[in-house]
Design an enzyme around this catalytic site. Sequence first.
Site, short mmCIF file in Angstrom:
data_model
loop_
_atom_site.label_atom_id
_atom_site.label_comp_id
_atom_site.label_asym_id
_atom_site.label_seq_id
_atom_site.Cartn_x
_atom_site.Cartn_y
_atom_site.Cartn_z
N CYS A 191 7.65 2.65 8.89
CA CYS A 191 6.30 2.16 8.58
C CYS A 191 6.08 0.81 9.26
O CYS A 191 4.99 0.48 9.72
CB CYS A 191 6.11 1.99 7.07
SG CYS A 191 6.55 3.44 6.09
N HIS A 195 2.98 -1.52 11.02
CA HIS A 195 2.31 -2.27 9.95
C HIS A 195 2.94 -3.61 9.61
O HIS A 195 2.99 -4.00 8.44
CB HIS A 195 2.21 -1.39 8.70
CG HIS A 195 1.37 -0.16 8.90
ND1 HIS A 195 0.02 -0.22 9.22
CD2 HIS A 195 1.67 1.15 8.84
CE1 HIS A 195 -0.46 1.00 9.35
NE2 HIS A 195 0.53 1.86 9.13
N ARG A 238 -2.18 9.91 2.23
CA ARG A 238 -1.95 8.91 3.28
C ARG A 238 -0.47 8.87 3.67
O ARG A 238 -0.11 8.79 4.84
CB ARG A 238 -2.43 7.54 2.81
CG ARG A 238 -2.17 6.36 3.75
CD ARG A 238 -2.94 6.41 5.05
NE ARG A 238 -2.32 7.22 6.09
CZ ARG A 238 -2.78 7.34 7.34
NH1 ARG A 238 -3.87 6.74 7.72
NH2 ARG A 238 -2.15 8.08 8.22
N CYS A 242 0.79 9.75 7.49
CA CYS A 242 1.52 8.76 8.29
C CYS A 242 2.86 9.36 8.73
O CYS A 242 3.24 9.26 9.89
CB CYS A 242 1.79 7.49 7.48
SG CYS A 242 0.67 6.13 7.84
#
Lengths: 281, 244
Positions: A191, A195, A238, A242
């Site tokens: 992730c 991010h 979500r 992702c």
Amino acid sequence: MLKKNLLALPVALAVAGVAYAGSGMLPEDALEMQIKKTNSSSYLTQSPQNLMMMPDNPAWEVVEAGEALFKQPRGPKNASLEKCDFGKGPGVLEGAHAELPRYFADTGKVMDLDTRLVHCMKTLQGFTNDDPAIKQKHGSKTDIMKLQAYIGSKSSGMPWNPPMNHPLEKAMRDAGEVMFYRRSATMDFSCATCHTQTGKRIRASVLPSVYDAADWTKAISWPAHRTSHEQVRSSQHRVLECLWQMRYPDIKNGSDASIAMISFWTDAARGEPVIVPDLKR
Amino acid sequence: MFNKTPIAAVAAASLLLIAGGCSATNAGKTEAAKPMAMAAAAPAAPAKVDYTKMSAKDLAEYLIFEAEGYDLKQATQEGTSGRDRLVQDEIQKACSLMKGQEVSDKDREKVMALAAASIKYPEGGIKLGDWKKGRELAWSGFGYRTAHNPDDHSKREAGGNCYNCHQLATDRTGGDIGPSLTGYGKNRGASEDMLKYTYDVIYNPHTYFACTNMPRMGAVGVLNHKQIADIMAYLFDPASPVNK
């Protein structure tokens, strides 16, 4: 949007003070407050069209359908969900989503909105995993999505505040943090690859950073209507999507792995207002 | 595909089971000593474990593998399983850096050495291919996505995903997680050293940039020699829009 919101801004700011007392705020006003706070961050302002459409968000219809569904006696037990405890007492929805995921003594588990809702649909209404009411997880037409949109909207404008008092809440959040930075699969993505930097883009899309809570709250504010899908989507969706882009296998809906990740990402938005229902690309 | 030996995978799985077993509230010595037996029993009756007694790292591994948070049996395009996608190799482990954490000197050396050793060069040396094909490969983000909507490689080849993170030619919008590569060949020239360096970075960028965000497109088999040659042509060919 600009014309309307310039006029609405003083109102939004005035409401902001009240919101933190627990009375909520319209998502468009909460978002406007964040835009102001971040000096118009590129992430929050990347779609002027979506900002303009916020007051007419198609998700509101789904919220309304969810309200009717919530109050309607349903299932084998012919009961409504009005006695469901989302953490703030039976039937208390105001601010409940802002404090999820959290530990529930009756199940001994940390649960997110999705899993807690399913728990109540089973225990109060008598639905089982095979009933369409529970089985169908995704899309604006599903009961789960309607109900989540309604319940989530009752926290709009309130600050994210998932409790960390129970050791399990902390354990799940911390495991979620490890998973956030854990690189694997074909492309070595975690992730964190996308991010952890402010203002970076994948192609034309501006990415939210987990270190930038004022931006991050919009990223984690689900349910939201996604214009590219023409559907209202959940936090669980979500996560799923992702991970698909990241070349991971399917994460299981409601798994502790998914809840750990949602615990970490919600904690990262702590103190920033919930923007639900949101409108996203 | 990921340079993981079966032995290493079994060892990793056993370690995980032992970690899970030690934390199990009802785990006796015999169970902890028999990880394989536990493995057989795990899916039917998951051991009751106390999450709060585990380190965050152990819990994360437990949630992924033992609790089967993912579809570990899911088929992948490379013929492996969801589990194989999630088991980390040495580079992935060394590069899973938490907030504020930097790769240690020891890990950096190890990562760079592993990366350099992974590179295989085409017979006849590094050559430039067709920049037009390279342009489409650089643009394509298709390939190796599994989950709920698997990419069908029989219908379309996997792409390089370059534009996700890099600006290349300016006629299309690229991301900026990686540096801009606009004018790549024009600015750098096409010396043998530059061609080798570029090939290495596409094949396995950890050779020069330990723990970079960039995928190892050659080392993991997403791009073959010919596809890399085409993408390199897109970067170096004077006729390529990258250099216009």
